[in-house]
Design an enzyme around this catalytic site. Sequence first.
Site, PDB file in Angstrom:
ATOM      1  N   CYS A 111       0.787  -1.262   0.131  1.00 25.36           N
ATOM      2  CA  CYS A 111      -0.029   0.026  -0.007  1.00 25.36           C
ATOM      3  C   CYS A 111       0.735   1.330  -0.134  1.00 25.36           C
ATOM      4  CB  CYS A 111      -0.888   0.084   1.240  1.00 25.36           C
ATOM      5  SG  CYS A 111      -0.073   0.161   3.032  1.00 25.36           S
ATOM      6  N   CYS A 156       1.717  -4.310   8.487  1.00 23.99           N
ATOM      7  CA  CYS A 156       1.514  -2.835   8.037  1.00 23.99           C
ATOM      8  C   CYS A 156       0.313  -2.291   8.847  1.00 23.99           C
ATOM      9  CB  CYS A 156       1.318  -2.581   6.609  1.00 23.99           C
ATOM     10  SG  CYS A 156       0.834  -1.194   5.964  1.00 23.99           S
ATOM     11  N   CYS A 159      -2.572  -1.763   5.895  1.00 24.50           N
ATOM     12  CA  CYS A 159      -3.224  -2.703   5.099  1.00 24.50           C
ATOM     13  C   CYS A 159      -3.320  -4.075   5.379  1.00 24.50           C
ATOM     14  CB  CYS A 159      -2.545  -2.719   3.437  1.00 24.50           C
ATOM     15  SG  CYS A 159      -1.043  -3.216   3.526  1.00 24.50           S
ATOM     16  N   CYS A 181      12.084  -8.183  12.381  1.00 23.58           N
ATOM     17  CA  CYS A 181      12.924  -9.062  11.472  1.00 23.58           C
ATOM     18  C   CYS A 181      11.834  -8.986  10.060  1.00 23.58           C
ATOM     19  CB  CYS A 181      13.069 -10.297  12.123  1.00 23.58           C
ATOM     20  SG  CYS A 181      13.793 -11.592  10.998  1.00 23.58           S
TER      21      CYS A 181
END
Length: 201
Positions: A111, A156, A159, A181
């Site tokens: 996104c 995220c 999104c 990570c």
Amino acid sequence: MRFPQFSNLLRTFYSFSQLTRVRPLARQSLLLSPSTLRSMPTIPFLGSLFGSSSSQSSNMSYPDQRTPDEWRAILSKEQFRILREKGTERPGSGKYDKFFTESGVYKCAGCDAPLYKASHKFKSGCGWPAYFDSIPGAVVRHEDNSFGMARTEICCANCGGHLGHVFKGEGYPTPTDERHCVNSVSLNFSPEDKPAQEGTK
């Protein structure tokens, strides 16, 4: 990404060997008459080393609400596998693992939301890009207890794309003592900090 403790690995391999052990007489009968040997498959175990199945992140609502078909239209097969199906790239294979610069921002490959500043990145030697912090509000955390391991999945916040996992208390000389990570496939890099500054307002 951190691998399970050695004692857990040893216990798991011992369990598999007990399930698949066949006595010599039984082996001979298998050769004479075709039959299916039933044992626990090993693929899910291997998947636990390189993936996530946190259902908590799937149930969350994110601002970007694209359907799986819409994601498939804009992402490569590998990006879709990692971002939307919670896969993991092989260690050392990502383009950002050994990529370092003093300025810029790493954004979500799905996104385009800003996630990490270049100044957050550090050398961990784990085989994946490592960050000690994210842009405030850009990354959400979920408990991931898949395959008998307690990990913290990171996604995220815009999104819900799977980024990787975060580990605490490993002793790296960073301000937070955390290691995000992250899969390189989940990221795009922008050499300017402007998107990151906008994301922090």
